[in-house]
Design an enzyme around this catalytic site. Structure first.
Site, PDB file in Angstrom:
ATOM      1  CD  GLU A  85      -1.115  -2.129   2.060  1.00 31.99           C
ATOM      2  OE1 GLU A  85      -0.327  -2.412   2.580  1.00 31.99           O
ATOM      3  OE2 GLU A  85      -2.026  -3.569   1.998  1.00 31.99           O
ATOM      4  N   PRO A 118       8.556 -15.304   2.324  1.00 32.80           N
ATOM      5  CG  PRO A 118      10.071 -16.053   4.199  1.00 32.80           C
ATOM      6  CD  PRO A 118       9.390 -15.759   2.668  1.00 32.80           C
ATOM      7  NE  ARG A 119       1.895  -9.335   5.308  1.00 31.10           N
ATOM      8  CZ  ARG A 119       1.475  -8.443   4.975  1.00 31.10           C
ATOM      9  NH1 ARG A 119       2.107  -8.484   3.216  1.00 31.10           N
ATOM     10  NH2 ARG A 119       0.809  -7.395   5.020  1.00 31.10           N
ATOM     11  CG  LEU A 143      11.675  -6.489   2.727  1.00 29.15           C
ATOM     12  CD1 LEU A 143      11.573  -5.485   3.646  1.00 29.15           C
ATOM     13  CD2 LEU A 143       9.574  -6.923   2.692  1.00 29.15           C
ATOM     14  N   GLY A 144      10.896  -5.317  -2.254  1.00 32.10           N
ATOM     15  CA  GLY A 144      11.125  -3.979  -2.347  1.00 32.10           C
ATOM     16  C   GLY A 144      10.294  -4.327  -3.992  1.00 32.10           C
TER      17      GLY A 144
END
Length: 344
Positions: A70, A281-282, A322-323
């Site tokens: 988001e 993984p979350r 991430l990213g």
């Protein structure tokens, strides 16, 4: 309609009293999350409304998103605001530590970043009193009673972009006991931009004023990602390494779900011996433990953060960075399959 509004206000006052009384427990919960690495080690008090930066002078817009996806969707809108209104100060908040690690490097120069306050009266009021935003732009489904009603009470304009409600949330808010509260909250918005016609219908069923609902595309498709690098672990490198292999991906999994994915992997590898299973993984901090458990099961696991090559014998590729959006950059041909365990 007046009676429904009165009922909604009574429900909000009950919610406000409960969250006020639970504030000490919320504080303890944040400390527990910090010990687990889910909150920033030094900036976690921002979640209690204790801002760590001064407010600049002049008008200020606050963008808020719960997590990484988001938050990334908000960046194109923020960049447009910076371009069109350089006189505005912009504040960005997210809830999760993982979002902080990526988004702070993606924001335009001069944009302020803080962790969002938890939805207790004390935290929200302290945050609003410090930053005094002229407008608040929320992303997707961040519908928190104290935040929305507290902002409205201070005459702060509210907008909801990429607005969506999962079926689970929609069914919850549709319950007769909660419908007056969500109706009251939605009536405080000046603009709601749903993801789709179906999402717009859900907001209208929850009694959002129809004249504030406008349509737009999904902002997540406006996010720019860099996939050009040819280094080990880059998207281009992975596409080359996996071009001749059968692939399936389980994304955003929670702790414990890797056992289910292991069962699926073992079933699929009987049919496709060259199979590579990508696990995302979350929470990236869970990746090492998951990898170690899979290795104990005799599987060959490569961790993305360690820049490990995908060798012919690699069976599991663990994405613990991430990213980047793998589902966008992998065209996933007929020899591939992607699964997300998130509730959309």
């Amino acid at each position: 309609m007046v009676a429904a509004g009165n009922t909604g206000m009574i429900l909000y006052k009950i919610y406000r009293a409960l969250t006020y009384g639970l504030t000490p427990l919320v504080h303890l919960h944040l400390l527990w999350r910090r010990r687990r690495g889910l909150e920033h080690p030094t900036r976690w008090p921002e979640r209690l409304g204790r801002s760590s930066l001064p407010r600049p002078s002049g008008p200020l817009i606050w963008f808020h998103a719960v997590s990484l996806g988001e938050g990334m969707a908000a960046i194109p809108v923020i960049k447009r605001c910076v371009h069109c209104r350089p006189d505005l100060s912009i504040l960005m908040t997210t809830t999760t530590f993982s979002a902080f690690e990526v988004i702070t490097n993606q924001l335009p120069s001069g944009v302020l970043y803080q962790f969002s306050p938890v939805d207790t009266p004390t935290a929200v009021d302290a945050f609003l009193d410090h930053w005094k935003p002229n407008a608040i732009i929320l992303l997707e489904s961040e519908l928190w009673p104290n935040l929305i009603m507290g902002s409205s009470r201070k005459r702060i304009s509210l907008a909801l972009l990429n607005a969506r409600l999962s079926m689970k949330s929609f069914r919850l808010w549709s319950q007769p006991v909660l419908l007056p509260l969500i109706s009251l909250m939605l009536s405080q918005f000046s603009l709601i931009v749903p993801l789709s016609t179906m999402q717009a219908i859900r907001f209208q069923v929850l009694q959002a004023p129809p004249f504030i609902i406008n349509f737009s595309g999904d902002l997540k498709y406006a996010v720019e990602f860099d996939a050009s690098s040819g280094e080990i672990g880059s998207i281009e490198y992975l596409k080359g390494q996996l071009a001749s292999r059968h692939v399936w991906m389980a994304s955003s999994i929670h702790r414990g779900e890797e056992k289910v994915m292991l069962g699926v992997h073992r079933a699929l590898i009987q049919m496709y011996p060259d199979l590579v299973t990508i696990i995302v993984p979350r929470y990236p901090q869970d990746a090492l433990e998951i990898a170690q458990e899979l290795q104990k099961e005799g599987l060959n696991v490569a961790l993305r953060s360690q820049h490990r090559r995908i060798m012919p014998g690699t069976q599991i590729y663990m994405v613990d960075t991430l990213g980047q959006k793998f589902s966008i950059f992998f065209p996933f041909p007929t020899n591939s399959f992607c699964l997300s365990t998130m509730d959309y």
